[in-house]
Design an enzyme around this catalytic site. Sequence first.
Site, PDB file in Angstrom:
ATOM      1  N   GLU A 143       0.861   3.899   1.793  1.00 44.69           N
ATOM      2  CA  GLU A 143       1.282   4.329   3.122  1.00 44.69           C
ATOM      3  C   GLU A 143       2.458   3.504   3.633  1.00 44.69           C
ATOM      4  O   GLU A 143       3.411   4.051   4.193  1.00 44.69           O
ATOM      5  CB  GLU A 143       0.128   4.214   4.123  1.00 44.69           C
ATOM      6  N   CYS A 189      -2.838  -0.074   7.308  1.00 44.53           N
ATOM      7  CA  CYS A 189      -2.040   1.151   7.224  1.00 44.53           C
ATOM      8  C   CYS A 189      -2.216   2.022   8.464  1.00 44.53           C
ATOM      9  O   CYS A 189      -1.252   2.621   8.946  1.00 44.53           O
ATOM     10  CB  CYS A 189      -2.391   1.908   5.953  1.00 44.53           C
ATOM     11  N   CYS A 194      -6.562   2.228   5.506  1.00 45.05           N
ATOM     12  CA  CYS A 194      -7.244   1.003   5.920  1.00 45.05           C
ATOM     13  C   CYS A 194      -6.733   0.590   7.305  1.00 45.05           C
ATOM     14  O   CYS A 194      -5.870   1.246   7.889  1.00 45.05           O
ATOM     15  CB  CYS A 194      -6.981  -0.103   4.901  1.00 45.05           C
ATOM     16  N   HIS A 197       0.854  -1.182   0.000  1.00 41.11           N
ATOM     17  CA  HIS A 197       0.000   0.000   0.000  1.00 41.11           C
ATOM     18  C   HIS A 197       0.894   1.237   0.000  1.00 41.11           C
ATOM     19  O   HIS A 197       2.010   1.218   0.527  1.00 41.11           O
ATOM     20  CB  HIS A 197      -0.874   0.023   1.248  1.00 41.11           C
TER      21      HIS A 197
END
Length: 152
Positions: A53, A84, A81, A51
Amino acid sequence: MDGGFMRLAIAEAEKALAIGEIPVGAVVVRGGRVIGSGHNLRERDKNPLLHAELIAISRAAEAVGDWRLNGCDIYVTLEPCVMCSGAILSARMDNVIFGAYDPEYGAAGGRLDLFARRCYGGVTRVVGGVMENECAEILNRFFSAIRSPDKN
């Protein structure tokens, strides 16, 4: 919160869009300068951990030589999410600033709010909706394109 840093996160999201990834971008800032950036690479590398992040946090930790990112802020185009959000909390970041809300998977006030739990002893402040329209627009472009009846 600095719109210029969100623009840099949007530029990262555009990189993801260009390679067919869900267009999410993130930058980590300390002392007024970017120390880590990233965009989604899950599809390209077939890795669920990639991801935006997590990539930005990893690069920031490498830049400062520590997993503790106190004094850092993360700007991300989409509400983080659960995974993260947990990483942001674990890294002890000061602020998370995001653009578009994610009512389905968001864990910073959308679906749930991990930051309200204070589960890591610190206080990470959350600011949502920063340049929300611009951040949502890039996601809408991506999902419109993949849902288009003209798609091969």
